[in-house]
Design an enzyme around this catalytic site. Sequence first.
Site, PDB file in Angstrom:
ATOM      1  N   ASP A 180       8.694   1.159   4.263  1.00  0.00           N
ATOM      2  CA  ASP A 180       8.538   2.508   3.749  1.00  0.00           C
ATOM      3  C   ASP A 180       9.900   3.170   3.715  1.00  0.00           C
ATOM      4  O   ASP A 180      10.753   2.909   4.568  1.00  0.00           O
ATOM      5  CB  ASP A 180       7.597   3.320   4.635  1.00  0.00           C
ATOM      6  CG  ASP A 180       6.143   2.904   4.485  1.00  0.00           C
ATOM      7  OD1 ASP A 180       5.824   2.210   3.513  1.00  0.00           O
ATOM      8  OD2 ASP A 180       5.326   3.293   5.337  1.00  0.00           O
TER       9      ASP A 180
ATOM     10  N   TRP B  46       5.866  -4.091   7.709  1.00  0.00           N
ATOM     11  CA  TRP B  46       4.825  -5.116   7.705  1.00  0.00           C
ATOM     12  C   TRP B  46       5.252  -6.189   6.727  1.00  0.00           C
ATOM     13  O   TRP B  46       6.042  -5.953   5.824  1.00  0.00           O
ATOM     14  CB  TRP B  46       3.443  -4.550   7.384  1.00  0.00           C
ATOM     15  CG  TRP B  46       3.161  -4.185   5.949  1.00  0.00           C
ATOM     16  CD1 TRP B  46       2.527  -4.947   5.020  1.00  0.00           C
ATOM     17  CD2 TRP B  46       3.471  -2.946   5.291  1.00  0.00           C
ATOM     18  NE1 TRP B  46       2.431  -4.268   3.835  1.00  0.00           N
ATOM     19  CE2 TRP B  46       3.001  -3.040   3.974  1.00  0.00           C
ATOM     20  CE3 TRP B  46       4.105  -1.781   5.692  1.00  0.00           C
ATOM     21  CZ2 TRP B  46       3.132  -2.011   3.050  1.00  0.00           C
ATOM     22  CZ3 TRP B  46       4.240  -0.751   4.778  1.00  0.00           C
ATOM     23  CH2 TRP B  46       3.755  -0.886   3.476  1.00  0.00           C
TER      24      TRP B  46
ATOM     25  N   THR C 121       7.649   2.942  -1.050  1.00  0.00           N
ATOM     26  CA  THR C 121       7.706   1.640  -0.370  1.00  0.00           C
ATOM     27  C   THR C 121       8.475   0.633  -1.217  1.00  0.00           C
ATOM     28  O   THR C 121       8.313   0.584  -2.438  1.00  0.00           O
ATOM     29  CB  THR C 121       6.278   1.112  -0.106  1.00  0.00           C
ATOM     30  OG1 THR C 121       5.550   2.103   0.613  1.00  0.00           O
ATOM     31  CG2 THR C 121       6.289  -0.169   0.690  1.00  0.00           C
TER      32      THR C 121
ATOM     33  N   ASN D  66      -1.399  -2.697   6.412  1.00  0.00           N
ATOM     34  CA  ASN D  66      -0.545  -1.907   5.536  1.00  0.00           C
ATOM     35  C   ASN D  66      -0.960  -0.450   5.382  1.00  0.00           C
ATOM     36  O   ASN D  66      -0.377   0.260   4.583  1.00  0.00           O
ATOM     37  CB  ASN D  66      -0.443  -2.569   4.158  1.00  0.00           C
ATOM     38  CG  ASN D  66      -1.761  -2.593   3.413  1.00  0.00           C
ATOM     39  OD1 ASN D  66      -2.752  -2.022   3.831  1.00  0.00           O
ATOM     40  ND2 ASN D  66      -1.777  -3.272   2.292  1.00  0.00           N
ATOM     41  N   ASP D  67      -1.935   0.035   6.118  1.00  0.00           N
ATOM     42  CA  ASP D  67      -2.384   1.421   5.965  1.00  0.00           C
ATOM     43  C   ASP D  67      -1.755   2.377   6.965  1.00  0.00           C
ATOM     44  O   ASP D  67      -2.312   3.422   7.262  1.00  0.00           O
ATOM     45  CB  ASP D  67      -3.911   1.491   6.111  1.00  0.00           C
ATOM     46  CG  ASP D  67      -4.622   0.897   4.922  1.00  0.00           C
ATOM     47  OD1 ASP D  67      -4.037   0.895   3.828  1.00  0.00           O
ATOM     48  OD2 ASP D  67      -5.754   0.440   5.081  1.00  0.00           O
TER      49      ASP D  67
ATOM     50  N   ASP E  32       0.867  -1.175   0.000  1.00  0.00           N
ATOM     51  CA  ASP E  32       0.000   0.000   0.000  1.00  0.00           C
ATOM     52  C   ASP E  32       0.901   1.221   0.000  1.00  0.00           C
ATOM     53  O   ASP E  32       1.447   1.603   1.028  1.00  0.00           O
ATOM     54  CB  ASP E  32      -0.902  -0.009   1.240  1.00  0.00           C
ATOM     55  CG  ASP E  32      -1.906   1.137   1.237  1.00  0.00           C
ATOM     56  OD1 ASP E  32      -1.891   1.947   0.297  1.00  0.00           O
ATOM     57  OD2 ASP E  32      -2.694   1.215   2.180  1.00  0.00           O
TER      58      ASP E  32
ATOM     59  N   TYR F 141       6.927  10.248   4.626  1.00  0.00           N
ATOM     60  CA  TYR F 141       6.854   9.071   3.752  1.00  0.00           C
ATOM     61  C   TYR F 141       7.251   9.450   2.330  1.00  0.00           C
ATOM     62  O   TYR F 141       6.805  10.472   1.805  1.00  0.00           O
ATOM     63  CB  TYR F 141       5.427   8.505   3.770  1.00  0.00           C
ATOM     64  CG  TYR F 141       5.193   7.455   2.715  1.00  0.00           C
ATOM     65  CD1 TYR F 141       5.673   6.171   2.890  1.00  0.00           C
ATOM     66  CD2 TYR F 141       4.513   7.754   1.544  1.00  0.00           C
ATOM     67  CE1 TYR F 141       5.479   5.202   1.919  1.00  0.00           C
ATOM     68  CE2 TYR F 141       4.317   6.806   0.577  1.00  0.00           C
ATOM     69  CZ  TYR F 141       4.795   5.529   0.762  1.00  0.00           C
ATOM     70  OH  TYR F 141       4.607   4.574  -0.199  1.00  0.00           O
TER      71      TYR F 141
ATOM     72  N   TRP G 151       4.696   3.766   8.298  1.00  0.00           N
ATOM     73  CA  TRP G 151       5.699   3.004   9.044  1.00  0.00           C
ATOM     74  C   TRP G 151       6.960   3.810   9.294  1.00  0.00           C
ATOM     75  O   TRP G 151       7.898   3.318   9.907  1.00  0.00           O
ATOM     76  CB  TRP G 151       6.001   1.705   8.305  1.00  0.00           C
ATOM     77  CG  TRP G 151       4.815   0.791   8.344  1.00  0.00           C
ATOM     78  CD1 TRP G 151       3.862   0.657   7.391  1.00  0.00           C
ATOM     79  CD2 TRP G 151       4.439  -0.093   9.403  1.00  0.00           C
ATOM     80  NE1 TRP G 151       2.915  -0.247   7.789  1.00  0.00           N
ATOM     81  CE2 TRP G 151       3.253  -0.731   9.027  1.00  0.00           C
ATOM     82  CE3 TRP G 151       4.988  -0.403  10.641  1.00  0.00           C
ATOM     83  CZ2 TRP G 151       2.606  -1.661   9.829  1.00  0.00           C
ATOM     84  CZ3 TRP G 151       4.342  -1.327  11.439  1.00  0.00           C
ATOM     85  CH2 TRP G 151       3.168  -1.951  11.033  1.00  0.00           C
TER      86      TRP G 151
END
Length: 178
Positions: free
Chosen positions: A124, A105, A169, A153-154, A80, A166, A157
Amino acid sequence: MIALFDTLTGFIDRIAERGSRRLALGSSRRSFLARSGTALVGGMLLPALPFDRTFGQALAAVGAVDDPTACEYWRYCALDGNLCSSCGGSVSQCPPGAEISKVTWVGTCRNPADGKDYLVSYNDCCGRAICDNAPFCNSNERERPGYRMGLHNDINWCMANTSQGYHCTVAALVGIAE
């Protein structure tokens, strides 16, 4: 002329009265309240219907399973976010100037080439502005609810890093799932 007008209004009054009486005989206040309540509750549930989180982006071509710059690449089954492979990085490495997140994750994805399931660590990349030129992928295979942090995954991280911004990923292989 006045007599004709009185006759016409009397006729309209009788039709309105008959219609009102039929409506009153066929329904009650309770049924009106029940229908109104159903419409009100049904209207409140409309926002809870499924919605498109891909923001209308079209699906890629069928051959995208082997293309690491497409959302349909097999390693991205639980990804995600924006693809680092389209932001100057690779499938498993952050672009220059971004640091990998300290928390992650993990997903289990099947490689169609060999038919095996692999553990994939989704990290991330943090510290740079979000990569806007990369496709936004949102695959939720075997995702768990938000209260199971390591399987959801939302979440941003980058929260454990000093720079929590961010960028994109990556999807690094951890090993073969057993």
